[in-house]
Design a protein around this motif. Structure first.
Motif, mmCIF file in Angstrom:
data_model
loop_
_atom_site.group_PDB
_atom_site.id
_atom_site.type_symbol
_atom_site.label_atom_id
_atom_site.label_comp_id
_atom_site.label_asym_id
_atom_site.label_seq_id
_atom_site.Cartn_x
_atom_site.Cartn_y
_atom_site.Cartn_z
ATOM 1 N N MET A 47 0.764 -1.111 -0.202
ATOM 2 C CA MET A 47 -0.086 -0.004 0.041
ATOM 3 C C MET A 47 0.844 1.205 0.005
ATOM 4 S SD MET A 47 -3.145 -0.955 -0.139
ATOM 5 C CE MET A 47 -4.577 -0.546 0.388
ATOM 6 N N GLN A 48 2.197 1.094 0.604
ATOM 7 C CA GLN A 48 3.162 2.533 0.680
ATOM 8 C C GLN A 48 3.130 2.738 -0.846
ATOM 9 O OE1 GLN A 48 4.927 2.633 3.792
ATOM 10 N NE2 GLN A 48 6.334 4.438 3.073
ATOM 11 N N ALA A 49 3.572 1.698 -1.812
ATOM 12 C CA ALA A 49 3.704 2.018 -3.164
ATOM 13 C C ALA A 49 2.720 2.717 -3.737
ATOM 14 C CB ALA A 49 4.023 0.873 -3.987
ATOM 15 N N ILE A 50 1.434 2.433 -3.426
ATOM 16 C CA ILE A 50 0.212 3.276 -4.098
ATOM 17 C C ILE A 50 0.379 4.642 -3.607
ATOM 18 C CG2 ILE A 50 -2.276 3.268 -4.054
ATOM 19 C CD1 ILE A 50 -2.102 0.232 -4.173
ATOM 20 N N ALA A 51 0.442 4.763 -2.215
ATOM 21 C CA ALA A 51 0.483 5.945 -1.582
ATOM 22 C C ALA A 51 1.511 7.008 -2.231
ATOM 23 C CB ALA A 51 0.726 5.895 -0.094
ATOM 24 N N GLN A 52 2.571 6.447 -2.703
ATOM 25 C CA GLN A 52 3.845 7.261 -3.145
ATOM 26 C C GLN A 52 3.509 7.713 -4.352
ATOM 27 O OE1 GLN A 52 7.286 4.930 -2.488
ATOM 28 N NE2 GLN A 52 8.277 6.708 -0.986
ATOM 29 N N ALA A 53 2.953 6.464 -5.439
ATOM 30 C CA ALA A 53 2.530 6.628 -6.849
ATOM 31 C C ALA A 53 1.481 7.511 -7.051
ATOM 32 C CB ALA A 53 2.681 5.321 -7.479
ATOM 33 N N CYS A 54 0.414 7.620 -6.349
ATOM 34 C CA CYS A 54 -1.055 8.185 -6.560
ATOM 35 C C CYS A 54 -1.226 9.402 -5.858
ATOM 36 C CB CYS A 54 -1.684 7.074 -6.141
ATOM 37 S SG CYS A 54 -1.477 5.492 -7.319
ATOM 38 N N ARG A 55 0.022 9.838 -4.916
ATOM 39 C CA ARG A 55 -0.407 10.951 -3.888
ATOM 40 C C ARG A 55 -0.711 12.133 -4.533
ATOM 41 N NH1 ARG A 55 0.884 11.420 1.020
ATOM 42 N NH2 ARG A 55 2.529 9.755 0.839
ATOM 43 N N ALA A 56 -0.258 12.377 -5.725
ATOM 44 C CA ALA A 56 -0.655 13.711 -6.349
ATOM 45 C C ALA A 56 -1.858 13.629 -7.216
ATOM 46 C CB ALA A 56 0.490 14.055 -7.323
ATOM 47 N N ASP A 57 -2.084 12.197 -7.544
ATOM 48 C CA ASP A 57 -3.438 12.097 -8.333
ATOM 49 C C ASP A 57 -4.560 11.958 -7.511
ATOM 50 O OD1 ASP A 57 -2.525 11.292 -11.265
ATOM 51 O OD2 ASP A 57 -1.597 9.751 -10.168
ATOM 52 N N GLY A 58 -4.374 11.608 -6.215
ATOM 53 C CA GLY A 58 -5.491 11.557 -5.135
ATOM 54 C C GLY A 58 -5.728 12.967 -4.686
ATOM 55 N N GLN A 59 -4.772 13.783 -4.681
ATOM 56 C CA GLN A 59 -5.136 15.255 -4.219
ATOM 57 C C GLN A 59 -5.895 15.968 -5.088
ATOM 58 O OE1 GLN A 59 -1.209 16.530 -3.156
ATOM 59 N NE2 GLN A 59 -1.114 15.774 -1.061
ATOM 60 N N ARG A 60 -5.196 15.669 -6.678
ATOM 61 C CA ARG A 60 -5.949 16.223 -7.853
ATOM 62 C C ARG A 60 -7.395 15.857 -7.991
ATOM 63 N NH1 ARG A 60 -5.245 14.640 -13.264
ATOM 64 N NH2 ARG A 60 -4.004 13.248 -12.615
ATOM 65 N N LEU A 61 -7.444 14.528 -8.095
ATOM 66 C CA LEU A 61 -8.938 14.124 -8.614
ATOM 67 C C LEU A 61 -9.850 13.691 -7.577
ATOM 68 C CD1 LEU A 61 -7.140 11.420 -11.254
ATOM 69 C CD2 LEU A 61 -8.236 13.591 -11.797
ATOM 70 N N LEU B 43 -9.866 6.924 -7.315
ATOM 71 C CA LEU B 43 -9.010 6.826 -8.158
ATOM 72 C C LEU B 43 -9.307 5.815 -9.243
ATOM 73 C CD1 LEU B 43 -5.651 6.796 -5.893
ATOM 74 C CD2 LEU B 43 -6.304 8.534 -7.646
ATOM 75 N N ASN B 44 -9.723 4.595 -9.076
ATOM 76 C CA ASN B 44 -10.314 3.725 -9.973
ATOM 77 C C ASN B 44 -11.402 4.048 -10.721
ATOM 78 O OD1 ASN B 44 -10.186 0.771 -10.727
ATOM 79 N ND2 ASN B 44 -12.400 0.805 -9.990
ATOM 80 N N GLN B 45 -12.387 4.700 -10.174
ATOM 81 C CA GLN B 45 -13.337 5.346 -10.992
ATOM 82 C C GLN B 45 -13.126 6.307 -12.139
ATOM 83 O OE1 GLN B 45 -15.914 6.940 -7.813
ATOM 84 N NE2 GLN B 45 -17.085 5.111 -7.549
ATOM 85 N N VAL C 196 -5.551 9.102 -14.208
ATOM 86 C CA VAL C 196 -4.612 8.796 -13.277
ATOM 87 C C VAL C 196 -3.215 8.691 -14.062
ATOM 88 C CG1 VAL C 196 -5.909 8.066 -11.421
ATOM 89 C CG2 VAL C 196 -4.558 6.518 -12.968
ATOM 90 N N SER C 197 -2.322 9.180 -13.318
ATOM 91 C CA SER C 197 -0.815 9.004 -13.933
ATOM 92 C C SER C 197 -0.559 7.540 -14.197
ATOM 93 C CB SER C 197 0.144 9.654 -13.265
ATOM 94 O OG SER C 197 0.314 8.972 -11.858
ATOM 95 N N VAL C 198 0.533 7.343 -15.023
ATOM 96 C CA VAL C 198 1.107 5.986 -15.433
ATOM 97 C C VAL C 198 1.586 5.151 -14.143
ATOM 98 C CG1 VAL C 198 2.429 4.595 -16.790
ATOM 99 C CG2 VAL C 198 1.013 6.513 -17.886
ATOM 100 N N PRO C 199 2.249 5.851 -13.422
ATOM 101 C CA PRO C 199 2.881 5.265 -12.253
ATOM 102 C C PRO C 199 1.740 4.612 -11.272
ATOM 103 C CG PRO C 199 4.189 7.211 -12.583
ATOM 104 C CD PRO C 199 2.977 7.027 -13.610
ATOM 105 N N CYS C 200 0.923 5.745 -10.886
ATOM 106 C CA CYS C 200 -0.281 5.452 -10.163
ATOM 107 C C CYS C 200 -1.244 4.206 -10.842
ATOM 108 C CB CYS C 200 -1.303 6.561 -10.049
ATOM 109 S SG CYS C 200 -2.600 6.251 -8.846
ATOM 110 N N ARG C 201 -1.513 4.015 -11.907
ATOM 111 C CA ARG C 201 -2.093 3.099 -12.821
ATOM 112 C C ARG C 201 -1.444 1.760 -12.504
ATOM 113 N NH1 ARG C 201 -3.486 4.646 -18.395
ATOM 114 N NH2 ARG C 201 -4.362 6.525 -17.280
ATOM 115 N N ASP C 202 -0.050 1.914 -12.788
ATOM 116 C CA ASP C 202 0.738 0.671 -12.575
ATOM 117 C C ASP C 202 0.485 0.133 -11.201
ATOM 118 O OD1 ASP C 202 1.525 0.672 -15.155
ATOM 119 O OD2 ASP C 202 3.517 1.524 -14.842
ATOM 120 N N ALA C 203 0.676 1.190 -10.011
ATOM 121 C CA ALA C 203 0.678 0.828 -8.662
ATOM 122 C C ALA C 203 -0.748 0.056 -8.419
ATOM 123 C CB ALA C 203 0.985 1.935 -7.796
#
Length: 96
Positions: free
Chosen positions: A1-15, A30-32, A37-44
């Motif tokens: 879950m830490q990898a998702i938090a790092q990869a998706c932090r900006a996407d979570g704040q933006r979206l 994020l899934n919706q 979402v960014s490619v790193p977040c999607r991969d995570a």
């Protein structure tokens, strides 16, 4: 879950800025919006094991009928407004 938090932090704040954290709500948000979402977040998110996914992520791509509670809540809200507005279908009567 830490990898998702790092990869998706900006996407979570933006979206998902208005979404209350906890219970998998941010992941569901994020899934919706997976197309945005960014490619790193999607991969995570894709690497998240199936068992660890919240229900909304595990059932991604499926269409579930709304719960009886949700239908009743919409029906009551529609009744308070005086029925569906012109050009709109009633949420309790989805496809006629």
């Amino acid at each position: 879950m830490q990898a998702i938090a790092q990869a998706c932090r900006a996407d979570g704040q933006r979206l998902c800025n208005g979404v209350q954290p906890g219970g998998g709500r941010i992941l569901a948000c994020l899934n919706q919006q997976i197309e945005r979402v960014s490619v790193p977040c999607r991969d995570a998110l894709a690497a998240l094991p199936q068992q660890a996914r919240p229900m909304s992520l595990s059932t991604a791509g499926t269409t579930a009928a709304p719960s009886a509670f949700a239908v009743e809540r919409r029906r009551r809200a529609t009744a308070r407004r005086g029925g569906p507005r012109a050009g709109q279908r009633s949420p309790a009567d989805p496809g006629r």
